[in-house]
Design an enzyme around this catalytic site. Structure first.
Site, PDB file in Angstrom:
ATOM      1  CB  SER A  48      -0.956  -0.053   1.196  1.00 36.79           C
ATOM      2  OG  SER A  48      -1.994   0.882   1.057  1.00 36.79           O
ATOM      3  CG  ASP A 176      -4.293  -1.601   0.306  1.00 34.02           C
ATOM      4  OD1 ASP A 176      -3.285  -2.258   0.600  1.00 34.02           O
ATOM      5  OD2 ASP A 176      -4.477  -0.431   0.700  1.00 34.02           O
TER       6      ASP A 176
END
Length: 320
Positions: A48, A176
Site C-alpha cells: 500500500s 490493496d
C-alpha cells in the site's frame, strides 16, 4: 564470514506513510551517509503506502524526496469531503490525483528499472487471489518486467472503500495488499529463503529492518457494546482492522522465527509507534492536513530517537 541478505520492509497505512518515509530519511542521513537506501538493502518490500515508498526507493530516490511527496500531494490525494456515506455506497476518493502524483514521482519507469530486488503485495479481486509484483529474482520471473511502477503503486494502494480497484493490461480488478500482507516482512523472508539462500546460493543469513507506522498503536476498534455488525457499523474499519491485525500478526510471526533462527534470520528490528498518547487519537489513514503532518512527524522523531541504539547495531557489520 557468512554473507547477509538485507531486507527492508515497509507497512501500509495511507497518509501515515509519512511516518515511515521520515524514519527512513533519518536512517539514510545518520546510518547510510546519505547514500540511497537501495544500495544498503538486497530486497525492499512494501505494501500500500509502503509499496509506494518501496517503489520510490527501488529506483534510487532519497527518502527525503518521498517525505516531500506526502507533504506536497497528501491533501490532493485525500481531499476533505462532506458528503455522507462515502466509503459505504461508493469509494471515498477518486484515484486520479493519486495517479497524477505517482506519475510525477515514478515517471514511466518499470520493474526492470529497479536497482534492488522488490516485492509488492496486492490482491487480484477478480480471481480472489493474492498477488506479489516482483523483480526477476530468479532469472525466470519475467511476468512483471515491463509493468509500470505507477500501475503497481495504484494496485497495492487501492484500499477498498477509499479508492477504486485498479485495472491495467489483463488485470480487471486489483486491490490493496494490506488486506493480507499489510506488514510484508514475511513476504520478503519467503522471497529471500526461496531464491537467494541455501546450498549453492550467495547468502546464508537474513537481516530484516521492518518499518511500521502509528496503525499498530492506535486504539481504534469497533463499538462492541452494540450487537450490530452491519456494513454501517463496520464502515471504513473493514479496511483498518485487517491492516492493523496483519501488521501485528506478521510482526509476531517474524519475531518468533528470528528467535529460533528459522530461515537463517540473523537480525530483526521493527520500528513502529506503540501506546500512542490520546492527543494523537484523531490520526486516520486519510488525515492529510498540516496539524496531522505535524503529529505524524512528532511520532517519527520520537520513535527514531528511541531506536538509535538498535539501528546502530543493525547497520553494524557482523564481526568475522
Amino acid at each position: 564470514m557468512s554473507k547477509v541478505f538485507k531486507i527492508l520492509s515497509i507497512d501500509g497505512g495511507g497518509i501515515l506513510g509519512l511516518y515511515s518515509a521520515d524514519i527512513l530519511a533519518k536512517i539514510q542521513d545518520e546510518f547510510c551517509h546519505g547514500a540511497p537506501l537501495s544500495q544498503y538493502f538486497n530486497l525492499i518490500t512494501g505494501t500500500s503506502t509502503g509499496g509506494i515508498i518501496a517503489l520510490g526507493l527501488s529506483i534510487g530516490k532519497n527518502a527525503s524526496e518521498i517525505v516531500s511527496f506526502y507533504e506536497h500531494y497528501g491533501a490532493e490525494i485525500f481531499p476533505k469531503r462532506k458528503r455522507r456515506f462515502l466509503g459505504v455506497l461508493k469509494n471515498k476518493y477518486s484515484n486520479e490525483k493519486l495517479k497524477s502524483a505517482l506519475e510525477d514521482c515514478l515517471g514511466n519507469k518499470t520493474i526492470s528499472d529497479c536497482q534492488t530486488a522488490l516485492c509488492i503485495p496486492a490482491i487480484d479481486a477478480a480471481l480472489g487471489q493474492p498477488i506479489v509484483f516482483k523483480t526477476n529474482n530468479n532469472g525466470n520471473q519475467r511476468r512483471d518486467e515491463k509493468t509500470r511502477l505507477v500501475d503497481i503503486a495504484l494496485a497495492t494502494s487501492a484500499a477498498p472503500t477509499y479508492f477504486p480497484m485498479h485495472h491495467f493490461d489483463n488485470y480487471t480488478g486489483l486491490v490493496d495488499g494490506g488486506l493480507w500482507q499489510n506488514n510484508p516482512a514475511l513476504c520478503g523472508v519467503i522471497e529471500a529463503a526461496t531464491y537467494f539462500m541455501g546450498t549453492g546460493k550467495e547468502f546464508e543469513k537474513i537481516d530484516i529492518l521492518s518499518i511500521g507506522n502509528p496503525i499498530s498503536g492506535m486504539r481504534t476498534g469497533l463499538n462492541t457494546r452494540s450487537n450490530k455488525s452491519g456494513i454501517l457499523q463496520w464502515n471504513l474499519k473493514l479496511v483498518f482492522l485487517p491492516m492493523k491485525i496483519s501488521s501485528i500478526g506478521v510482526h509476531q510471526i517474524v519475531g518468533f522465527l528470528s528467535k529460533n533462527h528459522t530461515f537463517g534470520i540473523n537480525k530483526y528490528l521493527r520500528i513502529e509507534s506503540n501506546n500512542i498518547p490520546t492527543q494523537y487519537s484523531g490520526l486516520k489513514l486519510d488525515s492529510a492536513d498540516e496539524m496531522s503532518y505535524g503529529q505524524i512527524l512528532e511520532l517519527s522523531r520520537h520513535d527514531f530517537d528511541n531506536h538509535k541504539t538498535d539501528l546502530a547495531d543493525f547497520f553494524k557489520e557482523d564481526e568475522q
